[in-house]
Enzyme design. Structure first.
Site, PDB file in Angstrom:
ATOM      1  N   LYS A 227     -51.155  75.943 -33.209  1.00  0.00           N
ATOM      2  CA  LYS A 227     -49.968  76.425 -32.498  1.00  0.00           C
ATOM      3  C   LYS A 227     -49.326  77.597 -33.249  1.00  0.00           C
ATOM      4  CE  LYS A 227     -45.810  74.453 -33.157  1.00  0.00           C
ATOM      5  NZ  LYS A 227     -44.691  75.368 -33.422  1.00  0.00           N
ATOM      6  N   ASN A 228     -49.190  77.444 -34.565  1.00  0.00           N
ATOM      7  CA  ASN A 228     -48.456  78.451 -35.327  1.00  0.00           C
ATOM      8  C   ASN A 228     -49.227  79.754 -35.515  1.00  0.00           C
ATOM      9  OD1 ASN A 228     -46.369  76.699 -35.450  1.00  0.00           O
ATOM     10  ND2 ASN A 228     -46.473  76.306 -37.660  1.00  0.00           N
TER      11      ASN A 228
ATOM     12  N   ARG B 225     -38.251  79.034 -31.634  1.00  0.00           N
ATOM     13  CA  ARG B 225     -37.898  80.091 -32.560  1.00  0.00           C
ATOM     14  C   ARG B 225     -38.906  81.246 -32.556  1.00  0.00           C
ATOM     15  NH1 ARG B 225     -34.662  80.574 -37.089  1.00  0.00           N
ATOM     16  NH2 ARG B 225     -35.578  81.747 -38.783  1.00  0.00           N
TER      17      ARG B 225
ATOM     18  N   CYS C   6     -36.592  73.874 -33.738  1.00  0.00           N
ATOM     19  CA  CYS C   6     -36.275  72.560 -34.295  1.00  0.00           C
ATOM     20  C   CYS C   6     -35.007  72.623 -35.134  1.00  0.00           C
ATOM     21  CB  CYS C   6     -37.406  72.078 -35.194  1.00  0.00           C
ATOM     22  SG  CYS C   6     -38.789  71.374 -34.299  1.00  0.00           S
TER      23      CYS C   6
ATOM     24  N   PRO D 289     -31.778  81.108 -40.933  1.00  0.00           N
ATOM     25  CA  PRO D 289     -31.271  82.435 -40.576  1.00  0.00           C
ATOM     26  C   PRO D 289     -32.401  83.445 -40.354  1.00  0.00           C
ATOM     27  CG  PRO D 289     -31.014  82.040 -42.929  1.00  0.00           C
ATOM     28  CD  PRO D 289     -31.604  80.791 -42.351  1.00  0.00           C
ATOM     29  N   VAL D 290     -32.026  84.667 -39.950  1.00  0.00           N
ATOM     30  CA  VAL D 290     -33.045  85.696 -39.700  1.00  0.00           C
ATOM     31  C   VAL D 290     -32.769  86.967 -40.515  1.00  0.00           C
ATOM     32  CG1 VAL D 290     -33.729  84.874 -37.404  1.00  0.00           C
ATOM     33  CG2 VAL D 290     -31.814  86.452 -37.609  1.00  0.00           C
ATOM     34  N   ASP D 291     -31.994  86.807 -41.590  1.00  0.00           N
ATOM     35  CA  ASP D 291     -31.613  87.967 -42.398  1.00  0.00           C
ATOM     36  C   ASP D 291     -32.827  88.732 -42.943  1.00  0.00           C
ATOM     37  OD1 ASP D 291     -31.843  85.462 -43.761  1.00  0.00           O
ATOM     38  OD2 ASP D 291     -31.214  86.448 -45.613  1.00  0.00           O
ATOM     39  N   LEU D 292     -33.885  88.010 -43.320  1.00  0.00           N
ATOM     40  CA  LEU D 292     -35.042  88.687 -43.926  1.00  0.00           C
ATOM     41  C   LEU D 292     -35.754  89.577 -42.905  1.00  0.00           C
ATOM     42  CD1 LEU D 292     -36.506  85.622 -45.869  1.00  0.00           C
ATOM     43  CD2 LEU D 292     -35.081  87.462 -46.792  1.00  0.00           C
TER      44      LEU D 292
ATOM     45  N   ASP E 174     -44.401  71.005 -42.853  1.00  0.00           N
ATOM     46  CA  ASP E 174     -44.733  70.464 -41.534  1.00  0.00           C
ATOM     47  C   ASP E 174     -45.533  69.159 -41.609  1.00  0.00           C
ATOM     48  OD1 ASP E 174     -43.387  72.521 -40.368  1.00  0.00           O
ATOM     49  OD2 ASP E 174     -45.138  73.563 -39.573  1.00  0.00           O
TER      50      ASP E 174
ATOM     51  N   ILE F 218     -38.237  73.481 -48.549  1.00  0.00           N
ATOM     52  CA  ILE F 218     -38.255  74.622 -47.616  1.00  0.00           C
ATOM     53  C   ILE F 218     -37.050  74.600 -46.667  1.00  0.00           C
ATOM     54  CG2 ILE F 218     -39.621  75.883 -45.888  1.00  0.00           C
ATOM     55  CD1 ILE F 218     -41.066  75.755 -48.569  1.00  0.00           C
TER      56      ILE F 218
ATOM     57  N   ARG G 173     -44.384  69.782 -27.627  1.00  0.00           N
ATOM     58  CA  ARG G 173     -44.265  71.188 -28.033  1.00  0.00           C
ATOM     59  C   ARG G 173     -45.441  71.578 -28.923  1.00  0.00           C
ATOM     60  NH1 ARG G 173     -39.319  72.573 -31.234  1.00  0.00           N
ATOM     61  NH2 ARG G 173     -40.687  74.343 -31.462  1.00  0.00           N
TER      62      ARG G 173
HETATM   63  C1  UD1 Z   1     -42.727  78.673 -39.731  1.00  0.00           C
HETATM   64  C2  UD1 Z   1     -43.439  77.647 -38.881  1.00  0.00           C
HETATM   65  C3  UD1 Z   1     -42.865  76.258 -39.132  1.00  0.00           C
HETATM   66  C4  UD1 Z   1     -42.902  75.936 -40.627  1.00  0.00           C
HETATM   67  C5  UD1 Z   1     -42.274  77.055 -41.449  1.00  0.00           C
HETATM   68  C6  UD1 Z   1     -42.448  76.851 -42.946  1.00  0.00           C
HETATM   69  C7  UD1 Z   1     -44.217  78.748 -36.869  1.00  0.00           C
HETATM   70  C8  UD1 Z   1     -44.056  78.938 -35.405  1.00  0.00           C
HETATM   71  N1  UD1 Z   1     -43.301  77.993 -37.474  1.00  0.00           N
HETATM   72  O1  UD1 Z   1     -41.359  78.671 -39.345  1.00  0.00           O
HETATM   73  O2  UD1 Z   1     -43.652  75.310 -38.407  1.00  0.00           O
HETATM   74  O3  UD1 Z   1     -42.197  74.741 -40.863  1.00  0.00           O
HETATM   75  O4  UD1 Z   1     -42.869  78.314 -41.107  1.00  0.00           O
HETATM   76  O5  UD1 Z   1     -43.780  76.744 -43.265  1.00  0.00           O
HETATM   77  O6  UD1 Z   1     -45.136  79.260 -37.483  1.00  0.00           O
HETATM   78  N2  UD1 Z   1     -35.312  81.962 -44.112  1.00  0.00           N
HETATM   79  C9  UD1 Z   1     -34.195  82.696 -44.424  1.00  0.00           C
HETATM   80  N3  UD1 Z   1     -34.001  83.918 -43.822  1.00  0.00           N
HETATM   81  C10 UD1 Z   1     -34.904  84.433 -42.932  1.00  0.00           C
HETATM   82  C11 UD1 Z   1     -36.053  83.685 -42.620  1.00  0.00           C
HETATM   83  C12 UD1 Z   1     -36.231  82.453 -43.225  1.00  0.00           C
HETATM   84  O7  UD1 Z   1     -33.361  82.263 -45.221  1.00  0.00           O
HETATM   85  O8  UD1 Z   1     -34.666  85.533 -42.424  1.00  0.00           O
HETATM   86  C13 UD1 Z   1     -35.525  80.640 -44.721  1.00  0.00           C
HETATM   87  C14 UD1 Z   1     -35.506  79.511 -43.705  1.00  0.00           C
HETATM   88  O9  UD1 Z   1     -34.194  79.096 -43.410  1.00  0.00           O
HETATM   89  C15 UD1 Z   1     -36.296  78.444 -44.422  1.00  0.00           C
HETATM   90  C16 UD1 Z   1     -37.330  79.254 -45.210  1.00  0.00           C
HETATM   91  O10 UD1 Z   1     -36.814  80.582 -45.266  1.00  0.00           O
HETATM   92  O11 UD1 Z   1     -35.483  77.730 -45.311  1.00  0.00           O
HETATM   93  C17 UD1 Z   1     -38.722  79.282 -44.600  1.00  0.00           C
HETATM   94  O12 UD1 Z   1     -38.631  79.671 -43.260  1.00  0.00           O
HETATM   95  P1  UD1 Z   1     -39.802  80.462 -42.512  1.00  0.00           P
HETATM   96  O13 UD1 Z   1     -41.006  80.520 -43.385  1.00  0.00           O
HETATM   97  O14 UD1 Z   1     -39.241  81.734 -42.008  1.00  0.00           O
HETATM   98  O15 UD1 Z   1     -40.107  79.484 -41.297  1.00  0.00           O
HETATM   99  P2  UD1 Z   1     -40.390  79.868 -39.791  1.00  0.00           P
HETATM  100  O16 UD1 Z   1     -41.167  81.126 -39.730  1.00  0.00           O
HETATM  101  O17 UD1 Z   1     -39.162  79.717 -38.988  1.00  0.00           O
END
Ligand code: UD1
Length: 423
Positions: free
Chosen positions: A22-23, A96, A120, A126-129, A310, A332, A402
């Protein structure tokens, strides 16, 4: 709402076919936005998340056709032109990964309006990165009424982006954005999850220039255009790991057909440490356990190649019946223990201390009505139900649908007494 019913206590014996990841499938589908050519994807799992992504892509101008290929159905995605650059709240709040269209839209047409994401409820997420990375590439970003409004009227420019933390989603988005940017983009501290490698290989097949695939530094030399390609989605390591835990918990002998052991080696090592038989064979991975109790084993989730978050809930489920105490640390996501209170309904003995769960193994679990709180947690409840005496009813299985394809069908083919009741 559908429910899943389990009469537990039966070992699992047989073969489980592992589906496409899926991912990987979700970002691969968004790659269709990058080109007018046709992207053909095989081994795409049939999941609600994939259908939700398909609905969004159709709104943005992607034509999706189903074709019959030599090894099953192929999704053929063609985007002659982007007809909308709006990813609305109604869709992005459901999963997401739909937020990730931001990267390819900006790269292809220079603007996008994308709702802030949902998905979930496992932490702030967040999406700051993502936004800082795109800004470094020259995008202008504005946040307004729950939407990210991004524009790069003169195109994106290659640069060096060092992420302060590893993010799977930000890596996908910046990688796609960089394929069509002007010049060289270097993504340092990029995520190394196998799904990133899979997407990068597909982008290369589409004409992208990417070096360092599989490492934490990706170097992308922008090209003017990408073209169509054919790509097979890698197998789902989280699904494979989940069934490995299920077989370990119930006992029995299960072949995970098509599983790629090297993509979830950390989980397989952990299972071996706990006393589970793991054998890598030509067709995939064989998991065996006969009678004896498992050894309590501790673990902390980490970015790849560490133990995946996961699989944390599923492993916790397994440890509830182990001999001794195990400490499970979630590094994480800050709120990924919602399964703990549900596992307690089976009689599990778990206490929470910040980012750690202390699991004291018990002799037996008994079936109970439980509620799935998120995608992977729902799988953990099913695993616990399979190993419990009596009947378990899992509510809110839309979470499960999902991300797991026909789970009850795959498990019952291996001897589990499990069925779905349609609402
Ligand atoms: C993806 C996976 C999810 C998995 C996760 C971690 C998909 C569709 N989803 O989610 O199944 O659990 O990777 O392996 O592939 N963060 C920030 N700022 C940002 C982005 C992330 O602080 O801009 C933080 C998040 O809050 C979290 C950590 O970074 O604590 C890891 O998140 P991220 O690797 O981005 O997970 P997703 O891509 O959402």
């Amino acid at each position: 709402m559908d429910t899943i019913h389990i009469r537990g206590g039966r070992p699992l014996n047989g073969t489980i076919e592992i589906s496409g990841a899926k991912n990987a499938a979700l970002p691969l589908l968004t790659a269709a936005l990058l080109t007018e050519g046709t992207l053909r994807l095989s081994n795409v799992p049939n999941l609600t998340d994939v259908r939700t992504m398909g609905r969004l892509l159709a709104e943005l101008g992607v034509r999706i056709e189903r074709e019959q290929g030599p090894d099953g159905e192929v999704l053929a995605l063609t985007t002659p032109e982007i007809t909308s650059t709006l990813a609305p709240y109604e869709i992005v709040s459901q999963i997401r990964a739909t937020f990730w269209v931001l990267g390819p839209l900006l790269a292809r047409v220079g603007h996008a309006k994308v709702s802030l994401p949902g998905g979930c409820a496992i932490g702030a997420r967040p999406v700051d990165l993502y936004l800082k990375g795109l800004e470094a590439m020259g995008a202008e970003i504005e946040l307004s009424e729950g939407y990210v409004i991004a524009s790069a009227p003169n195109g994106l420019k290659g640069t060096v982006i060092r992420s302060p933390m590893v993010s799977v989603g930000a890596t996908h988005v910046l990688l796609m954005a960089a394929t069509l940017a002007d010049g060289v983009t270097v993504l340092e501290n990029a995520a190394r999850e196998p799904e990133i490698g899979d997407v990068a290989r597909c982008l290369v097949a589409m004409g992208a220039k990417i070096e360092g695939i599989g490492s934490s530094t990706l170097t992308i030399t922008g090209v003017k255009k990408l073209h169509g390609a054919t790509h097979r989605v890698i197998s789902d390591r989280i699904e494979a790991g989940t069934y490995a835990m299920a077989a370990a918990m119930t006992g029995g002998n299960v072949l995970l057909s098509g599983a790629e052991a090297d993509t979830f080696a950390s989980a397989l090592d952990l299972l071996e440490e706990a006393g589970v038989g793991v054998e890598v064979v030509n067709e995939g991975v064989r998991i065996t356990r006969n009678g004896h109790r498992l050894k309590a084993t501790s673990v902390a989730t980490e970015v790849y190649p560490g133990f995946p978050t996961d699989l944390q809930a599923q492993f916790m489920s397994l440890m509830t019946l182990a001999d001794g105490d195990s400490e499970i640390t979630e590094t994480i996501f800050e709120n990924r223990f919602m399964h703990v209170q549900e596992l307690a309904r089976f009689g599990a003995d778990i206490s929470l201390h910040g980012d750690k769960a202390m699991v004291h193994g018990v002799e037996r679990l008994t079936g109970a009505p439980v509620m799935a709180s998120d995608l992977r947690a729902s799988a953990a409840l099913i695993i616990a139900g399979l190993a419990s005496s009596g009947e378990t009813v899992v509510n809110r299985v839309y979470h499960l649908d999902r991300g797991f394809e026909r789970m009850e069908v795959k498990l019952s083919a291996c001897g589990a007494d499990i069925w779905r009741e349609k609402a």
